[in-house]
Motif scaffolding. Structure first.
Motif, PDB file in Angstrom:
ATOM      1  N   PRO A  21       0.455  -1.160   0.083  1.00 30.57           N
ATOM      2  CA  PRO A  21       0.064  -0.435   0.568  1.00 30.57           C
ATOM      3  C   PRO A  21       0.778   1.346   0.404  1.00 30.57           C
ATOM      4  CG  PRO A  21      -0.499  -1.384   2.023  1.00 30.57           C
ATOM      5  CD  PRO A  21       0.810  -1.713   0.757  1.00 30.57           C
ATOM      6  N   ALA A  22       2.231   1.487   0.403  1.00 31.56           N
ATOM      7  CA  ALA A  22       2.850   1.640   0.339  1.00 31.56           C
ATOM      8  C   ALA A  22       3.269   2.781  -0.865  1.00 31.56           C
ATOM      9  CB  ALA A  22       4.584   2.128   0.687  1.00 31.56           C
ATOM     10  N   ILE A  23       3.026   2.378  -2.248  1.00 29.08           N
ATOM     11  CA  ILE A  23       3.559   2.557  -3.689  1.00 29.08           C
ATOM     12  C   ILE A  23       1.931   3.245  -3.916  1.00 29.08           C
ATOM     13  CG2 ILE A  23       3.658   1.141  -6.034  1.00 29.08           C
ATOM     14  CD1 ILE A  23       5.681  -0.557  -4.317  1.00 29.08           C
ATOM     15  N   LEU A  24       1.009   2.295  -3.920  1.00 29.16           N
ATOM     16  CA  LEU A  24      -0.426   3.533  -3.924  1.00 29.16           C
ATOM     17  C   LEU A  24      -0.550   4.596  -3.227  1.00 29.16           C
ATOM     18  CD1 LEU A  24      -2.779   0.020  -3.660  1.00 29.16           C
ATOM     19  CD2 LEU A  24      -2.180   1.225  -6.051  1.00 29.16           C
ATOM     20  N   LEU A  25       0.176   5.101  -1.929  1.00 24.49           N
ATOM     21  CA  LEU A  25      -0.122   6.135  -1.029  1.00 24.49           C
ATOM     22  C   LEU A  25       1.134   6.447  -1.646  1.00 24.49           C
ATOM     23  CD1 LEU A  25      -0.102   4.831   2.618  1.00 24.49           C
ATOM     24  CD2 LEU A  25      -1.951   6.291   1.315  1.00 24.49           C
ATOM     25  N   ALA A  26       2.057   6.450  -1.998  1.00 24.36           N
ATOM     26  CA  ALA A  26       3.235   7.662  -2.757  1.00 24.36           C
ATOM     27  C   ALA A  26       2.548   7.979  -4.133  1.00 24.36           C
ATOM     28  CB  ALA A  26       4.073   6.518  -3.015  1.00 24.36           C
ATOM     29  N   LEU A  27       1.599   6.909  -4.912  1.00 22.37           N
ATOM     30  CA  LEU A  27       1.303   8.547  -6.351  1.00 22.37           C
ATOM     31  C   LEU A  27       0.492   8.608  -5.658  1.00 22.37           C
ATOM     32  CD1 LEU A  27       1.224   4.475  -8.399  1.00 22.37           C
ATOM     33  CD2 LEU A  27       3.152   6.553  -8.357  1.00 22.37           C
ATOM     34  N   LEU A  28      -0.504   8.456  -4.673  1.00 22.06           N
ATOM     35  CA  LEU A  28      -1.548   9.793  -4.592  1.00 22.06           C
ATOM     36  C   LEU A  28      -1.352  10.468  -4.250  1.00 22.06           C
ATOM     37  CD1 LEU A  28      -4.211   9.437  -4.175  1.00 22.06           C
ATOM     38  CD2 LEU A  28      -4.271   8.461  -1.869  1.00 22.06           C
ATOM     39  N   GLY A  29      -0.157  10.597  -3.180  1.00 18.31           N
ATOM     40  CA  GLY A  29       0.504  11.823  -2.861  1.00 18.31           C
ATOM     41  C   GLY A  29       0.940  12.984  -3.657  1.00 18.31           C
ATOM     42  N   LEU A  30       1.883  11.716  -4.494  1.00 20.17           N
ATOM     43  CA  LEU A  30       2.191  12.703  -6.135  1.00 20.17           C
ATOM     44  C   LEU A  30       1.163  13.731  -6.734  1.00 20.17           C
ATOM     45  CD1 LEU A  30       4.869  10.288  -6.813  1.00 20.17           C
ATOM     46  CD2 LEU A  30       5.767  12.179  -5.571  1.00 20.17           C
ATOM     47  N   VAL A  31       0.538  12.756  -7.435  1.00 17.77           N
ATOM     48  CA  VAL A  31      -0.992  13.270  -7.610  1.00 17.77           C
ATOM     49  C   VAL A  31      -1.819  14.198  -6.885  1.00 17.77           C
ATOM     50  CG1 VAL A  31      -3.113  12.450  -8.970  1.00 17.77           C
ATOM     51  CG2 VAL A  31      -1.468  11.002  -8.592  1.00 17.77           C
ATOM     52  N   ASP A  32      -1.598  14.245  -5.719  1.00 21.71           N
ATOM     53  CA  ASP A  32      -2.412  15.485  -5.052  1.00 21.71           C
ATOM     54  C   ASP A  32      -1.612  16.760  -4.855  1.00 21.71           C
ATOM     55  OD1 ASP A  32      -4.287  15.890  -2.765  1.00 21.71           O
ATOM     56  OD2 ASP A  32      -2.072  16.335  -1.859  1.00 21.71           O
ATOM     57  N   ALA A  33      -0.115  16.105  -4.604  1.00 20.19           N
ATOM     58  CA  ALA A  33       0.707  17.310  -5.085  1.00 20.19           C
ATOM     59  C   ALA A  33       0.871  18.517  -5.805  1.00 20.19           C
ATOM     60  CB  ALA A  33       2.607  17.531  -4.294  1.00 20.19           C
ATOM     61  N   ALA A  63       7.038  15.203  -4.119  1.00 17.56           N
ATOM     62  CA  ALA A  63       8.338  14.551  -4.360  1.00 17.56           C
ATOM     63  C   ALA A  63       9.584  15.159  -3.233  1.00 17.56           C
ATOM     64  CB  ALA A  63       8.692  14.380  -6.184  1.00 17.56           C
ATOM     65  N   VAL A  64       9.740  16.004  -3.186  1.00 20.49           N
ATOM     66  CA  VAL A  64      10.869  16.308  -1.849  1.00 20.49           C
ATOM     67  C   VAL A  64      10.379  16.441  -0.234  1.00 20.49           C
ATOM     68  CG1 VAL A  64      12.159  18.481  -1.148  1.00 20.49           C
ATOM     69  CG2 VAL A  64      12.054  17.662  -3.457  1.00 20.49           C
ATOM     70  N   LEU A  65       8.970  16.854  -0.345  1.00 22.47           N
ATOM     71  CA  LEU A  65       8.158  16.786   0.984  1.00 22.47           C
ATOM     72  C   LEU A  65       7.597  14.877   1.100  1.00 22.47           C
ATOM     73  CD1 LEU A  65       5.941  20.155   1.070  1.00 22.47           C
ATOM     74  CD2 LEU A  65       8.308  19.728   2.068  1.00 22.47           C
ATOM     75  N   LEU A  66       7.238  14.300   0.062  1.00 20.40           N
ATOM     76  CA  LEU A  66       7.269  12.774   0.806  1.00 20.40           C
ATOM     77  C   LEU A  66       8.588  12.165   1.315  1.00 20.40           C
ATOM     78  CD1 LEU A  66       4.104  12.092  -1.712  1.00 20.40           C
ATOM     79  CD2 LEU A  66       4.321  13.017   0.784  1.00 20.40           C
ATOM     80  N   LEU A  67       9.415  12.828   1.441  1.00 21.03           N
ATOM     81  CA  LEU A  67      10.714  11.880   1.689  1.00 21.03           C
ATOM     82  C   LEU A  67      10.468  11.743   3.429  1.00 21.03           C
ATOM     83  CD1 LEU A  67      13.875  13.455  -1.232  1.00 21.03           C
ATOM     84  CD2 LEU A  67      12.635  11.364  -0.432  1.00 21.03           C
ATOM     85  N   ALA A  68      10.315  13.214   3.600  1.00 23.30           N
ATOM     86  CA  ALA A  68      10.076  12.896   4.718  1.00 23.30           C
ATOM     87  C   ALA A  68       9.583  11.952   5.765  1.00 23.30           C
ATOM     88  CB  ALA A  68       9.269  14.535   5.554  1.00 23.30           C
ATOM     89  N   PRO A  69       8.236  11.712   5.041  1.00 20.65           N
ATOM     90  CA  PRO A  69       7.343  10.111   5.590  1.00 20.65           C
ATOM     91  C   PRO A  69       7.992   8.572   5.564  1.00 20.65           C
ATOM     92  CG  PRO A  69       6.613  11.205   3.856  1.00 20.65           C
ATOM     93  CD  PRO A  69       7.262  12.448   4.306  1.00 20.65           C
ATOM     94  N   THR A  70       8.882   8.988   4.047  1.00 13.52           N
ATOM     95  CA  THR A  70       9.930   7.564   3.573  1.00 13.52           C
ATOM     96  C   THR A  70      10.681   7.673   4.789  1.00 13.52           C
ATOM     97  OG1 THR A  70       9.510   7.826   1.122  1.00 13.52           O
ATOM     98  CG2 THR A  70      11.015   7.106   1.492  1.00 13.52           C
ATOM     99  N   LEU A  71      11.695   8.879   5.173  1.00 15.50           N
ATOM    100  CA  LEU A  71      12.606   8.192   6.338  1.00 15.50           C
ATOM    101  C   LEU A  71      12.462   8.237   7.671  1.00 15.50           C
ATOM    102  CD1 LEU A  71      14.806  11.754   4.801  1.00 15.50           C
ATOM    103  CD2 LEU A  71      15.748   9.127   4.866  1.00 15.50           C
ATOM    104  N   THR A  72      11.100   8.596   7.954  1.00 19.23           N
ATOM    105  CA  THR A  72      10.169   8.687   8.728  1.00 19.23           C
ATOM    106  C   THR A  72      10.280   6.446   9.044  1.00 19.23           C
ATOM    107  OG1 THR A  72       9.327  10.399   8.991  1.00 19.23           O
ATOM    108  CG2 THR A  72       8.755   8.841  10.672  1.00 19.23           C
ATOM    109  N   ALA A  73       9.241   6.081   8.026  1.00 19.96           N
ATOM    110  CA  ALA A  73       9.260   4.327   7.831  1.00 19.96           C
ATOM    111  C   ALA A  73      11.052   3.810   8.011  1.00 19.96           C
ATOM    112  CB  ALA A  73       8.201   4.418   6.802  1.00 19.96           C
TER     113      ALA A  73
END
Length: 170
Positions: free
Chosen positions: A3-15, A48-58
């Motif tokens: 589900p992380a891949i779907l969430l990342a795609l959804l986050g990028l579309v939202d961005a 894409a830059v801001l979504l690095l924060a949850p990626t690094l947290t996970a």
């Protein structure tokens, strides 16, 4: 697929949409296709830059966990819980956007006023519902932490893009 891949795609579309929203409506030119595409790309880049924060947290949660396999399962369960409210929200936004694009001018304008406008204001509530879903679906505190950081990241895209590139546009 996790589900992380779907969430990342959804986050990028939202961005990308956030970049568009930061610009759209602030410029009176009728033909502004290139400018709106540029705004969407700016939103995508910032997202894409801001979504690095949850990626690094996970990643940090997984690397510091005593049992990485169990931590991964917990985060995956939380991601599914996070995805469900966002999927419902995204479906409603998609229907409203399709109505705007497909209907004649007046009906399309109504779709924006009745659908897309209020849905934009409900984004923080959708993110809060997603965080609650991550917690309730078995993700616990780690999934809530990652989800909260991800939610903050996507909600910050539009203000960042607006302040960086469009604060002078009225």
């Amino acid at each position: 697929m996790t589900p992380a891949i779907l969430l990342a795609l959804l986050g990028l579309v939202d961005a990308s949409f956030s970049g568009f929203r930061a610009y759209a409506g602030r410029d009176a030119r009728i033909r502004k296709r290139r400018a709106t595409a540029r705004a969407a790309l700016r939103g995508l880049a910032v997202g894409a830059v801001l979504l690095l924060a949850p990626t690094l947290t996970a990643t940090t949660v997984l690397l510091t966990a005593p049992d990485p396999s169990a931590a991964f399962d917990t985060l995956a369960a939380g991601a599914v819980g996070y995805l469900l409210p966002l999927a419902v929200y995204s479906a409603v936004v998609t229907v409203s956007l399709a109505a705007y694009l497909a209907l004649p001018f007046r009906a399309g304008t109504l779709a924006v006023v009745v659908g897309l406008g209020p849905l934009t204001l409900l984004r923080p509530l959708a993110v809060a519902a997603a965080c609650l879903g991550a917690l309730l679906n078995g993700g616990g505190a780690p999934a809530l932490l990652v989800g909260t950081i991800a939610g903050a990241a996507v909600l910050c895209v539009e203000p960042v893009v607006h302040r960086r590139w469009y604060r002078h546009v009225q």
